[in-house]
Design an enzyme around this catalytic site. Structure first.
Site, mmCIF file in Angstrom:
data_model
loop_
_atom_site.group_PDB
_atom_site.id
_atom_site.type_symbol
_atom_site.label_atom_id
_atom_site.label_comp_id
_atom_site.label_asym_id
_atom_site.label_seq_id
_atom_site.Cartn_x
_atom_site.Cartn_y
_atom_site.Cartn_z
ATOM 1 N N LYS A 77 2.366 30.920 -11.835
ATOM 2 C CA LYS A 77 3.766 30.734 -12.257
ATOM 3 C C LYS A 77 3.952 31.279 -13.524
ATOM 4 O O LYS A 77 3.003 31.752 -14.445
ATOM 5 C CB LYS A 77 3.734 29.240 -12.637
ATOM 6 C CG LYS A 77 5.220 28.647 -12.856
ATOM 7 C CD LYS A 77 5.211 27.092 -13.124
ATOM 8 C CE LYS A 77 6.745 26.652 -13.568
ATOM 9 N NZ LYS A 77 6.638 25.148 -13.501
ATOM 10 N N SER A 155 10.199 22.668 -11.262
ATOM 11 C CA SER A 155 10.712 24.117 -11.759
ATOM 12 C C SER A 155 9.779 24.990 -11.144
ATOM 13 O O SER A 155 9.977 26.036 -11.171
ATOM 14 C CB SER A 155 10.583 24.327 -13.222
ATOM 15 O OG SER A 155 9.213 23.905 -13.731
ATOM 16 N N SER A 179 7.834 18.534 -12.051
ATOM 17 C CA SER A 179 7.821 19.989 -11.390
ATOM 18 C C SER A 179 6.696 20.639 -10.624
ATOM 19 O O SER A 179 6.923 21.800 -9.979
ATOM 20 C CB SER A 179 7.947 20.930 -12.833
ATOM 21 O OG SER A 179 9.331 20.535 -13.320
#
Length: 492
Positions: A77, A155, A179
């Protein structure tokens, strides 16, 4: 089966037997990534790094030095700092930022022999539930209905999309209010948020420091156990890192939960809950009962205050954390006009560098921390947080081993459907997940079924603090009972 479709456990076993090499698996993943640009999951590809790490992993395996993650290709990420590789939290304000250091989590993974395929897109600074706030444009869910582009959730939407589409064998995610778990549910994969302090936050670009926690996003519960074991560690560079030994999480997957008590919180049965979610929850409850668990109705009375408390605390901490992005030391700096001074430079840089959702949360956070409203909003939210944590403490003290809830209030929705509407409608996607962050507990999302449209739905299990092994075992039982094996149809 293509090599990029392997699970972490399957690849580990094949690598140790010599049936395949890490270079071969990595090449398969790199080809899949190149063919999946329509998903927009990867914001930076690092094939040279990946192939060099894979070759090194093959040498380690050949020498008999093969930790469980050795040779496993992963996506990272964009919130994790990776040395010499762009790490910009999907924000224009961090344009051109290439850290001179490695986050503790990624360093742990590289030490274990894992392979970095590249960086994965996300909501800007992890602020969002649909992966539409990234400066790179929206990530697309590999699951599709009626040619409609769907959100992968946020997210950690890039991570979820990449794992679900078999672009990587696993991915790192972060979870501040859901998330990891919400996008895992939207894409039919497994995602675990560990206990706060189990995984170091050092080198992870901060959103809300008392809530952020990194965790793995994988194809199976076993894979999550393996990857979490490599990610977790005590870290003197992170003052919130807990000095607690990291157990063998995979060894905890016994499949035996006989006599365990599973709590079903009545406050999670909310008005307007879709019948499909209610049905899935009942089916999951029956699966755990059939496995020998005792089902207990419980009360978490302060649940209804969780969302408002979260959306005071998280923006307040974001306002403080994001004050460092001023255009002086790194990242984007606005072009200044004649006569502009330092104040104008700050204002123009932050106005250009931060997207609308980040600006909204900074303003909310600054407001609730201001002198006239600190007690009315921020301190009150902190007191509510303590009450929410106490609700969980009382349930666990009463003998509850894990709590079962829905993971999301719906399946994946269409891109653009909620982003431009009332922001509160988007925030309601976190209704089942934010309590776990406020209480600092571990939580995991497991895919359990499909809705009427053929989209994945997940259930969430919440565990005792530091009991990720037990939580993973409950999830393992649920996974086996559900038998979820659906994959998105290949359209990209």
């Amino acid at each position: 089966m293509s090599l990029n479709s392997l699970t972490i456990a399957g690849a580990r076993d094949a690598l140790r037997k010599g049936d395949v090499t890490s270079v071969e698996i990595t090449e398969s993943c790199l080809a899949a990534i190149d063919a999946a640009d329509a998903l927009n999951a990867f914001c930076a590809k690092t094939p040279e790094i990946a192939l060099a790490q894979a070759a090194a992993a093959d040498a380690r395996i050949k020498a008999g030095d093969a930790p469980a993650m050795c040779g496993i290709p992963l996506g990272i990420k964009d919130l994790f700092c990776t040395k010499g590789v762009a790490s910009q939290a999907a924000s224009r304000i961090l344009e051109g930022f290439k850290p001179e250091y490695e986050s503790t989590v990624t360093q742990n993974l590289w030490d274990a022999g894992a392979v970095m395929l590249g960086k994965l897109s996300m909501d800007e600074f992890a602020m969002g539930s649909s992966n539409e706030t990234a400066c790179y444009g929206p990530v697309v869910n590999p699951w599709k209905v009626d040619d409609r582009a769907l959100t992968p959730g946020g997210s950690s939407g890039g991570s979820a999309s990449a794992v679900a589409a078999d672009l990587c064998l696993g991915a790192t995610g972060t979870d501040t209010g859901g998330s990891i778990r919400q996008p895992a549910a939207f894409t039919g994969i497994v995602g675990i948020k560990p206990t706060y302090g189990r995984v170091s936050r050092w080198g992870v670009i901060a959103f809300a420091s008392s809530l952020d926690q990194a965790g793995p996003m994988t194809k199976t519960v076993r894979d999550a156990a393996i990857m979490l074991g490599a990610m977790a560690s005590v870290d003197p560079k992170d003052s919130t890192s807990a000095d607690i030994p990291v157990p063998d999480f995979e060894a905890a997957l016994t499949g035996d939960i006989r006599g365990k008590k599973i709590g079903i919180p009545r406050e999670y049965r909310m008005d307007g809950m879709p019948a499909e979610i209610e049905k899935l929850w009942a089916e999951g409850t029956a699966m755990l009962r059939d496995a020998g668990a005792e089902i207990v109705d419980i009360s978490l009375p302060h649940t209804k205050y969780a969302l408002p408390a979260y959306y005071v605390i998280a923006p307040a901490e974001a306002s403080s954390n994001l004050a460092r992005y001023d255009g002086v030391r790194y990242g984007h700096r606005a072009k200044l006009g004649a006569g502009d001074g330092i104040v104008e430079m700050y204002e123009k840089t932050r106005a250009e560098g931060f997207g609308p959702e980040v600006q909204r949360r900074i303003m909310v956070g600054t407001y609730v921390l201001s002198a006239g409203f600190y007690d009315a909003y921020y301190n009150r939210a902190r007191r509510v947080r303590a009450l929410i944590k106490r609700d969980f403490d009382l349930a666990f003290e009463a003998g509850i081993d894990a709590i079962l809830t829905p993971a999301t209030p719906s399946s994946a929705f269409g891109l653009g459907e909620m982003q431009d509407a009332d922001p509160v409608a988007m925030y309601l996607n976190d209704v089942f997940t934010v309590t776990v962050n406020l209480a600092g507990l571990p939580g995991i999302s497991v895919p359990v079924g499909l809705d009427a449209k053929g989209l994945p739905l997940g259930l969430q299990l919440i565990g005792r603090p530091w009991a990720e092994g037990d939580l993973l075992n409950h999830a393992y039982v649920l996974e086996k009972a559900a038998g979820f094996a659906s994959k998105p149809g290949r359209w990209w």
